[in-house]
Design a protein around this motif. Sequence first.
Motif, PDB file in Angstrom:
ATOM      1  N   LEU A 389       0.825  -1.213   0.000  1.00 14.51           N
ATOM      2  CA  LEU A 389       0.000   0.000   0.000  1.00 14.51           C
ATOM      3  C   LEU A 389       0.858   1.261   0.000  1.00 14.51           C
ATOM      4  CD1 LEU A 389      -2.523  -1.166   2.758  1.00 14.51           C
ATOM      5  CD2 LEU A 389      -2.844  -1.304   0.274  1.00 14.51           C
ATOM      6  N   PRO A 390       1.862   1.368  -0.848  1.00 16.45           N
ATOM      7  CA  PRO A 390       2.701   2.574  -0.843  1.00 16.45           C
ATOM      8  C   PRO A 390       1.966   3.786  -1.410  1.00 16.45           C
ATOM      9  CG  PRO A 390       3.352   1.117  -2.632  1.00 16.45           C
ATOM     10  CD  PRO A 390       2.324   0.375  -1.838  1.00 16.45           C
ATOM     11  N   TYR A 391       2.277   4.952  -0.871  1.00 13.40           N
ATOM     12  CA  TYR A 391       1.711   6.226  -1.355  1.00 13.40           C
ATOM     13  C   TYR A 391       0.180   6.222  -1.317  1.00 13.40           C
ATOM     14  CZ  TYR A 391       6.376   7.231  -3.258  1.00 13.40           C
ATOM     15  OH  TYR A 391       7.720   7.453  -3.415  1.00 13.40           O
ATOM     16  N   LEU A 392      -0.406   5.549  -0.351  1.00 11.18           N
ATOM     17  CA  LEU A 392      -1.868   5.452  -0.329  1.00 11.18           C
ATOM     18  C   LEU A 392      -2.502   6.471   0.623  1.00 11.18           C
ATOM     19  CD1 LEU A 392      -3.527   3.475  -2.033  1.00 11.18           C
ATOM     20  CD2 LEU A 392      -3.995   2.177   0.040  1.00 11.18           C
ATOM     21  N   ARG A 393      -1.670   7.236   1.326  1.00  9.68           N
ATOM     22  CA  ARG A 393      -2.166   8.237   2.282  1.00  9.68           C
ATOM     23  C   ARG A 393      -3.065   7.596   3.347  1.00  9.68           C
ATOM     24  NH1 ARG A 393      -3.934  13.274  -1.706  1.00  9.68           N
ATOM     25  NH2 ARG A 393      -1.932  13.501  -2.789  1.00  9.68           N
ATOM     26  N   LEU A 394      -2.567   6.542   3.925  1.00  9.77           N
ATOM     27  CA  LEU A 394      -3.356   5.829   4.929  1.00  9.77           C
ATOM     28  C   LEU A 394      -3.616   6.715   6.142  1.00  9.77           C
ATOM     29  CD1 LEU A 394      -1.632   2.329   4.825  1.00  9.77           C
ATOM     30  CD2 LEU A 394      -3.797   2.995   3.768  1.00  9.77           C
ATOM     31  N   THR A 395      -4.815   6.650   6.640  1.00  9.63           N
ATOM     32  CA  THR A 395      -5.205   7.413   7.818  1.00  9.63           C
ATOM     33  C   THR A 395      -5.066   6.538   9.068  1.00  9.63           C
ATOM     34  OG1 THR A 395      -7.517   6.720   7.662  1.00  9.63           O
ATOM     35  CG2 THR A 395      -6.852   8.677   6.391  1.00  9.63           C
ATOM     36  N   SER A 409      -2.867 -11.495  10.699  1.00  9.21           N
ATOM     37  CA  SER A 409      -2.170 -12.681  11.197  1.00  9.21           C
ATOM     38  C   SER A 409      -1.673 -13.605  10.092  1.00  9.21           C
ATOM     39  CB  SER A 409      -3.088 -13.473  12.127  1.00  9.21           C
ATOM     40  OG  SER A 409      -4.261 -13.884  11.431  1.00  9.21           O
ATOM     41  N   MET A 410      -1.984 -13.285   8.830  1.00 10.52           N
ATOM     42  CA  MET A 410      -1.572 -14.137   7.715  1.00 10.52           C
ATOM     43  C   MET A 410      -0.572 -13.464   6.784  1.00 10.52           C
ATOM     44  SD  MET A 410      -3.155 -16.921   8.301  1.00 10.52           S
ATOM     45  CE  MET A 410      -2.926 -17.779   6.749  1.00 10.52           C
ATOM     46  N   LEU A 411      -0.248 -12.202   7.023  1.00  6.96           N
ATOM     47  CA  LEU A 411       0.608 -11.457   6.107  1.00  6.96           C
ATOM     48  C   LEU A 411       2.026 -12.014   6.090  1.00  6.96           C
ATOM     49  CD1 LEU A 411      -0.476  -7.764   6.782  1.00  6.96           C
ATOM     50  CD2 LEU A 411      -0.873  -9.110   4.707  1.00  6.96           C
ATOM     51  N   GLN A 412       2.529 -12.209   4.872  1.00  2.04           N
ATOM     52  CA  GLN A 412       3.928 -12.596   4.670  1.00  2.04           C
ATOM     53  C   GLN A 412       4.765 -11.426   4.155  1.00  2.04           C
ATOM     54  OE1 GLN A 412       4.174 -16.104   2.218  1.00  2.04           O
ATOM     55  NE2 GLN A 412       2.548 -17.150   3.349  1.00  2.04           N
ATOM     56  N   GLN A 413       4.132 -10.528   3.397  1.00  2.00           N
ATOM     57  CA  GLN A 413       4.812  -9.329   2.904  1.00  2.00           C
ATOM     58  C   GLN A 413       3.907  -8.130   3.152  1.00  2.00           C
ATOM     59  OE1 GLN A 413       6.490  -9.466  -1.076  1.00  2.00           O
ATOM     60  NE2 GLN A 413       6.695 -11.685  -1.004  1.00  2.00           N
ATOM     61  N   LEU A 414       4.508  -7.054   3.645  1.00  2.00           N
ATOM     62  CA  LEU A 414       3.763  -5.828   3.916  1.00  2.00           C
ATOM     63  C   LEU A 414       4.617  -4.636   3.519  1.00  2.00           C
ATOM     64  CD1 LEU A 414       1.314  -4.347   5.141  1.00  2.00           C
ATOM     65  CD2 LEU A 414       2.495  -4.443   7.362  1.00  2.00           C
ATOM     66  N   ASP A 415       4.063  -3.774   2.688  1.00  2.00           N
ATOM     67  CA  ASP A 415       4.756  -2.563   2.239  1.00  2.00           C
ATOM     68  C   ASP A 415       3.857  -1.362   2.526  1.00  2.00           C
ATOM     69  OD1 ASP A 415       6.161  -0.533   1.034  1.00  2.00           O
ATOM     70  OD2 ASP A 415       6.323  -1.490  -0.927  1.00  2.00           O
ATOM     71  N   LEU A 416       4.304  -0.521   3.464  1.00  2.00           N
ATOM     72  CA  LEU A 416       3.573   0.708   3.810  1.00  2.00           C
ATOM     73  C   LEU A 416       4.408   1.947   3.509  1.00  2.00           C
ATOM     74  CD1 LEU A 416       2.044  -0.384   7.250  1.00  2.00           C
ATOM     75  CD2 LEU A 416       0.971  -0.467   4.999  1.00  2.00           C
ATOM     76  N   SER A 417       5.281   1.857   2.531  1.00  2.00           N
ATOM     77  CA  SER A 417       6.183   2.956   2.200  1.00  2.00           C
ATOM     78  C   SER A 417       5.413   4.233   1.878  1.00  2.00           C
ATOM     79  CB  SER A 417       7.057   2.582   0.996  1.00  2.00           C
ATOM     80  OG  SER A 417       7.862   1.463   1.291  1.00  2.00           O
ATOM     81  N   GLU A 418       6.007   5.356   2.301  1.00  2.00           N
ATOM     82  CA  GLU A 418       5.489   6.695   2.003  1.00  2.00           C
ATOM     83  C   GLU A 418       4.108   6.938   2.598  1.00  2.00           C
ATOM     84  OE1 GLU A 418       7.320   8.993   0.817  1.00  2.00           O
ATOM     85  OE2 GLU A 418       9.016   7.734   0.261  1.00  2.00           O
ATOM     86  N   ASN A 419       3.750   6.209   3.628  1.00  2.00           N
ATOM     87  CA  ASN A 419       2.573   6.527   4.436  1.00  2.00           C
ATOM     88  C   ASN A 419       3.078   7.062   5.775  1.00  2.00           C
ATOM     89  OD1 ASN A 419       0.041   5.463   2.938  1.00  2.00           O
ATOM     90  ND2 ASN A 419       1.454   3.744   2.811  1.00  2.00           N
ATOM     91  N   HIS A 420       2.701   8.287   6.103  1.00  2.00           N
ATOM     92  CA  HIS A 420       3.272   8.966   7.268  1.00  2.00           C
ATOM     93  C   HIS A 420       2.846   8.289   8.569  1.00  2.00           C
ATOM     94  CE1 HIS A 420       5.149  12.251   9.395  1.00  2.00           C
ATOM     95  NE2 HIS A 420       4.056  12.365  10.146  1.00  2.00           N
ATOM     96  N   LEU A 421       3.838   7.975   9.394  1.00  2.00           N
ATOM     97  CA  LEU A 421       3.588   7.384  10.706  1.00  2.00           C
ATOM     98  C   LEU A 421       3.969   8.386  11.791  1.00  2.00           C
ATOM     99  CD1 LEU A 421       5.053   3.790  10.140  1.00  2.00           C
ATOM    100  CD2 LEU A 421       2.679   4.550   9.905  1.00  2.00           C
ATOM    101  N   ASP A 422       3.119   8.488  12.812  1.00  2.00           N
ATOM    102  CA  ASP A 422       3.397   9.399  13.924  1.00  2.00           C
ATOM    103  C   ASP A 422       2.886   8.764  15.214  1.00  2.00           C
ATOM    104  OD1 ASP A 422       0.650   9.675  13.784  1.00  2.00           O
ATOM    105  OD2 ASP A 422       0.728  11.610  12.742  1.00  2.00           O
ATOM    106  N   GLU A 423       2.814   9.564  16.263  1.00  2.00           N
ATOM    107  CA  GLU A 423       2.401   9.038  17.567  1.00  2.00           C
ATOM    108  C   GLU A 423       0.994   8.446  17.533  1.00  2.00           C
ATOM    109  OE1 GLU A 423       4.144   8.694  20.171  1.00  2.00           O
ATOM    110  OE2 GLU A 423       5.933   9.909  19.775  1.00  2.00           O
ATOM    111  N   SER A 424       0.127   9.010  16.695  1.00  2.00           N
ATOM    112  CA  SER A 424      -1.263   8.527  16.665  1.00  2.00           C
ATOM    113  C   SER A 424      -1.387   7.169  15.975  1.00  2.00           C
ATOM    114  CB  SER A 424      -2.151   9.550  15.953  1.00  2.00           C
ATOM    115  OG  SER A 424      -1.765   9.689  14.588  1.00  2.00           O
ATOM    116  N   THR A 425      -0.453   6.829  15.120  1.00  3.81           N
ATOM    117  CA  THR A 425      -0.536   5.567  14.375  1.00  3.81           C
ATOM    118  C   THR A 425       0.336   4.459  14.974  1.00  3.81           C
ATOM    119  OG1 THR A 425       1.213   6.308  12.869  1.00  3.81           O
ATOM    120  CG2 THR A 425      -1.067   6.748  12.211  1.00  3.81           C
ATOM    121  N   LEU A 426       1.253   4.806  15.893  1.00  4.43           N
ATOM    122  CA  LEU A 426       2.157   3.795  16.443  1.00  4.43           C
ATOM    123  C   LEU A 426       1.437   2.672  17.189  1.00  4.43           C
ATOM    124  CD1 LEU A 426       5.401   5.605  17.634  1.00  4.43           C
ATOM    125  CD2 LEU A 426       5.000   4.227  15.602  1.00  4.43           C
ATOM    126  N   PRO A 427       0.405   2.933  17.989  1.00  2.00           N
ATOM    127  CA  PRO A 427      -0.301   1.806  18.633  1.00  2.00           C
ATOM    128  C   PRO A 427      -0.849   0.802  17.632  1.00  2.00           C
ATOM    129  CG  PRO A 427      -0.889   3.870  19.696  1.00  2.00           C
ATOM    130  CD  PRO A 427      -0.105   4.236  18.476  1.00  2.00           C
TER     131      PRO A 427
END
Length: 566
Positions: A389-395, A409-427
């Motif tokens: 999900l790169p560049y998807l502007r995830l909320t 629980s089944m993911l083998q590959q995960l790509d979250l590149s270029e989605n901004h992570l901050d204190e609100s998304t860390l949990p």
Amino acid sequence: MVFVSLVNLCAKEVVSDHSSSPSWLSCVPRELYAALLEAAFNSCRPLAVGELVQRWPERSLRVGGKKRRGRGHKTPNRLCIQALLLSVVRGLLDKRCALQLLDLCDLQGEEGGMGDPMGGWSLTVALCTMVVQARTGVQRKRVLAMEREKYVKRERGQEGKPEAKVLGGQGDCEENTESAGDHVRVVTEELGAPGPSGDEELIKGVRRRMERMRQVAAKQGLADIREVTGDVDPDSEVLVHVRADLFVNARSWERVRAALSTTGPLKLQCRYLRVEELSVSSIGTLLDLLPRQSLLGVDIRYSSLGVTGLSLLLPQLSAFPALSSLRMHYCNLDFRRDEPGQEDALRDMSLGLGQLQQLRHVSLTALRLPGHLRMLLSSLSHPLEILELPYLRLTPADLAYLSCSQHASMLQQLDLSENHLDESTLPSMRRLLSQASGTLQHLTLSGCGLTDGLLATLLPSLSCCQSLRSLGLALNPLSLAGLLDLVRIASRMPSLRQLLYPNPLEDYQPGLPDLPSSSQLLDWPLDELMEVNNTSVKLNRVLTENGRTDLFLTCDLLNYDKDLVD
């Protein structure tokens, strides 16, 4: 270290001298053909490739594949691939060739790469040209054979009957009219018709009849051609099935459509279809022409589909029972609430995704659908194994859903590149990593704005992913101290084999903002006064101290390939 067997060494020597091929081709056992062909590819001997494939003794031939190249094999040269395709067509008429299945999946290389490999687009065009030419060649051969057979029958039936050549002949009009006068006189005498005064008119009549007979013969010939190539079982004429990955754009669409529409000795099957800059209708036409059972994945790039266009394509995709991968890159879905019908189209798209029963890999790049991840993925009947999900502007809501979804629980590959992570998304991120800790093998968080503090909070969850084999963290604003902490944790993860790390902020020239974006880190020049290998030496020292010699560290974002660890 690559070990070369004695058979491979001997095969390389045999194919190196083309002048000797007549002597060994006539007596080489079928068990050695594979080794000889591999040596011919690796040594770039297109003539040897052609001779071996033209008389291939096995029913199947597999060329290419990432796993084969991963063991030290080269990507085949363009000339060798062209020789391969040409020899497949020639082998159709060679009784020594037993080939029935040609598998060229993963054969394409990077255009302009080392060794002049053939790219995906060029290979697709060459394959389609081969299919059409094979059809034309066999059709021409059959028509010529029918014409020869007719000629023989006609000649045998006309022995001792010279008058039939004038009255019922099917030869050329100009050749027969030279003796028309003599035959007309014979006919006129037998019929009691006028003598020489009426010869001219009677000759005209005979000429008209001969022309009509010639036209009838021509029509009969066309009818015979239709009998050979008309409405028959499309698979009844197939001699070789050709399986490949197809790359189609606006320039090659017409040729690919013609090849897929052609019935003949070669039948093209597609494993993965990649299309670029095509309209919804053109993509739909290709899907209608593809064999249903062989398609495993579709990759759509740079096509302005819109939500409505994609919702129209998805029902067509559901007709492919083995489809497991759907990738869409920069397809400009651009969901807008203010436009009428958009909500309905989005629901249709979600229902369409739910109809893909075997879907395990979803890649959505820059589709501009923030806040709609739940609607997109909740309709899937089975959990995903690969999610990009790169560049998807995830909320924060998107990440919260993902961390609690059936997919986590089944993911083998995960790509979250270029989605901004901050204190609100860390949990949500920590919960997601905890859920995926038992299965996750490849994780990419490049360009997510991870600072030293954010990464320190995330590292305990990362260290719990004991199946993780590759980790990508490029273009994150980390200091050298934060980077060293990262490598220390990574060295304690026994399954990890590759780490793509960011250049530390200290390595950049002065003037970089305190919290630079990923684009700034990508464009900002590195400080030439700094020692080039200073950072690398420090990081590798940490690995040595922890006894890790099998963990590969790199900051080369452009040449990073997570698949090399598989």
